[in-house]
Design a protein around this motif. Structure first.
Motif, mmCIF file in Angstrom:
data_model
loop_
_atom_site.group_PDB
_atom_site.id
_atom_site.type_symbol
_atom_site.label_atom_id
_atom_site.label_comp_id
_atom_site.label_asym_id
_atom_site.label_seq_id
_atom_site.Cartn_x
_atom_site.Cartn_y
_atom_site.Cartn_z
ATOM 1 N N LYS A 75 54.121 7.090 36.164
ATOM 2 C CA LYS A 75 53.655 6.582 34.885
ATOM 3 C C LYS A 75 52.678 5.436 35.131
ATOM 4 O O LYS A 75 53.056 4.372 35.612
ATOM 5 C CB LYS A 75 54.823 6.088 34.023
ATOM 6 C CG LYS A 75 55.920 7.128 33.782
ATOM 7 C CD LYS A 75 55.405 8.311 32.965
ATOM 8 C CE LYS A 75 56.518 9.316 32.706
ATOM 9 N NZ LYS A 75 56.033 10.493 31.967
ATOM 10 N N SER A 76 51.430 5.652 34.850
ATOM 11 C CA SER A 76 50.415 4.604 34.974
ATOM 12 C C SER A 76 49.260 4.942 34.050
ATOM 13 O O SER A 76 49.133 6.078 33.581
ATOM 14 C CB SER A 76 49.919 4.482 36.431
ATOM 15 O OG SER A 76 49.336 5.695 36.863
ATOM 16 N N ARG A 77 48.422 3.949 33.805
ATOM 17 C CA ARG A 77 47.313 4.123 32.879
ATOM 18 C C ARG A 77 45.993 4.401 33.584
ATOM 19 O O ARG A 77 44.929 4.318 32.966
ATOM 20 C CB ARG A 77 47.175 2.877 32.005
ATOM 21 C CG ARG A 77 48.402 2.612 31.131
ATOM 22 C CD ARG A 77 48.179 1.398 30.247
ATOM 23 N NE ARG A 77 49.351 1.148 29.385
ATOM 24 C CZ ARG A 77 49.434 0.150 28.523
ATOM 25 N NH1 ARG A 77 48.407 -0.711 28.406
ATOM 26 N NH2 ARG A 77 50.524 0.009 27.786
#
Length: 484
Positions: A218-220
């Motif tokens: 989970k990362s942007r």
């Protein structure tokens, strides 16, 4: 090469280039500054010597004009002793003749040219001698129409030593910086590529058949977007696994069915061809055999095309036209009769003429399979029947009638358990008999598929030891009585 190592290598190259260029420019500028300072000091020192020499010579001319040339060495010695430092040597030329030097061991180099040097004009030269570097400054004075050249030689070896020391120190600095920056870049690249390695590991698990594997990254950034794309792809792949398996199954079925289906016409073709080749037949029989070969060859060609359409077309649609039931039945009899007679069986047939909608080659293939199965199930001397007739309408309101084809034998029969599975692919009721006859358990699956394509219903009535009746019901719109 792993991505982290590529990042490390590229950064080392870029850092090395950046440090080298910046170091080169910095040291070049520093060296140029030191050289300019040495030149400035040398010129200033030469100016001072020239001024003192001219003042002393003017004083000598005023007191004793005739003794100037003889007094010049003494004047030069006094000037050099009072003005010059230990790193500077002095050369005095009077009318292009060296009359004084403080460096007896090393004469003035021949490439130090003072010709065409105007009064009060100065020149400087760099020279390497005996692993040392010197700067020569020359100036010219005109004394009583005589040319006086004042040449100073300044030792600037320390300047070269300082430059070499700077280069050596800078090399050490570059090595230290490269080691530290490489370590730093390696740590950063490891942290940045760790999610990629995790995603790569999940991809390996997925490719090995673990379709439940999903990424939890989970990362942007782009890696997080890639993780989402992977999960979406995995969901899509998992959702289409059954569809892919069906496609593979259909492909395998196509190959097996086609191989099975070409056996009967090929047997007919080979049999008639061998008869023509080995037996001297009447012309009429030769033409008949050739017609069998030609018709079966055409059927093979048509069957290959229609089987492909039947199995692989998603909508299962094939070109259909009106087919006469009597003509279809007689064409089937003409094909199977030689093999049935060879098995010493009796074939009875009777067809009521009517019209159905379908594909004649595929229907012929279906009934040939049913009759071939009846032949295999029957013992020598028994009877097989192939009939077709129109069933009475259930009510006067019905616009269509039902045409019923029946293939009946009095052979070994089929159990109720086998009847439920007989249309499954590769299923054989009597495996030993099927293998002996060269069967593969595909005939009935193909018959079922062809009849289903024609919206026909297949019913099987059988008892063990008594025989089997295969009934195919078709819709028909018109028919003709035999009397007509």
């Amino acid at each position: 090469m792993k991505f982290r190592y590529k990042v490390l290598l590229i950064n080392i190259i870029l850092i090395s280039i950046a440090l080298s260029i910046s170091g080169f420019l910095m040291m070049s500028r520093e060296n140029r500054t030191m050289l300019d300072a040495q030149v400035k000091n040398s010129v200033t020192e030469n100016n001072l010597v020239q001024s003192v020499m001219e003042y002393s010579m003017l004083d000598t001319i005023n007191n004793n004009p005739g003794s100037l040339e003889s007094e010049l060495p003494d004047i030069s010695l006094q000037v050099s002793a009072g003005i010059l430092n230990d790193t500077t040597e002095l050369f005095i030329k009077y009318d292009d003749k060296v009359i004084f030097t403080t460096d007896e061991e090393h004469p003035l180099p021949s490439d130090i040219n003072t010709d065409n040097l105007s009064t009060y004009q100065k020149k400087y030269f760099f020279s390497d001698e005996n692993d040392k570097e010197y700067i020569y400054v020359t100036s010219t004075s005109n004394i009583n129409n005589h040319i006086l050249n004042i040449i100073t030689k300044r030792d600037i070896t320390d300047n070269k030593y300082m430059t070499d020391t700077s280069i050596r120190d800078f090399r050490t600095f570059i090595i230290i910086m490269l080691v530290l920056s490489s370590l730093f870049v390696f740590i950063i690249s490891t942290l940045l590529t760790r999610p990629l390695e995790k995603l790569n590991s999940i991809t390996d698990e997925f490719s090995e058949g673990n379709f439940d594997s999903r990424s939890d990254i989970k990362s942007r950034d782009e890696i997080g977007l890639l993780s989402e794309k992977f999960n979406h792809m995995a969901d899509s792949v998992e959702g289409h696994i059954d569809e892919l398996n069906d496609m593979i199954h259909k492909r395998d079925q196509f190959v097996a069915d086609f191989t099975h289906e070409i056996k009967t016409p090929m047997t007919t073709i080979i049999g008639y061809a061998d008869t023509i080749r080995s037996v001297d037949l009447p012309r009429e029989d030769e033409i008949k055999a050739a017609n069998y070969i030609f018709s079966e060859g055409r059927r093979l060609e048509q069957m290959s095309s229609h089987l492909f359409d039947l199995i692989y077309l998603k909508d299962g649609e094939i070109p259909k036209q009106t087919v006469n039931t009597q003509g279809l039945g007689e064409a089937v009899i003409e094909t199977v009769l030689p093999s049935i007679e060879k098995a010493k069986l009796t074939l009875e047939y009777d067809f009521e003429s009517a019209s159905i909608i379908g594909d004649s080659p595929l229907l012929k293939t279906a009934f040939i399979n049913l009759l071939d199965n009846a032949r295999k199930a029957s013992s020598s001397g028994s009877k097989i029947s192939f009939t077709g007739h129109v069933l009475p309408k259930k009510s006067e309101k019905d616009d269509t009638s039902v045409y019923e084809f029946i293939v009946e034998d009095h052979g070994i029969g089929i159990s109720e358990e086998d009847i439920e599975k007989i249309c499954d692919e590769f299923y054989m009721v009597d495996k030993s008999r099927s293998r002996k006859e060269g069967g593969a358990g595909l005939g009935m699956s193909l018959v079922s598929a062809i009849l289903k394509e024609h919206d026909a219903k297949l019913r099987i009535e059988s008892k063990l030891g008594e025989g089997t009746k295969m009934i195919a019901d078709f819709s028909c719109s018109s028919y003709e009585d035999d009397e007509e």
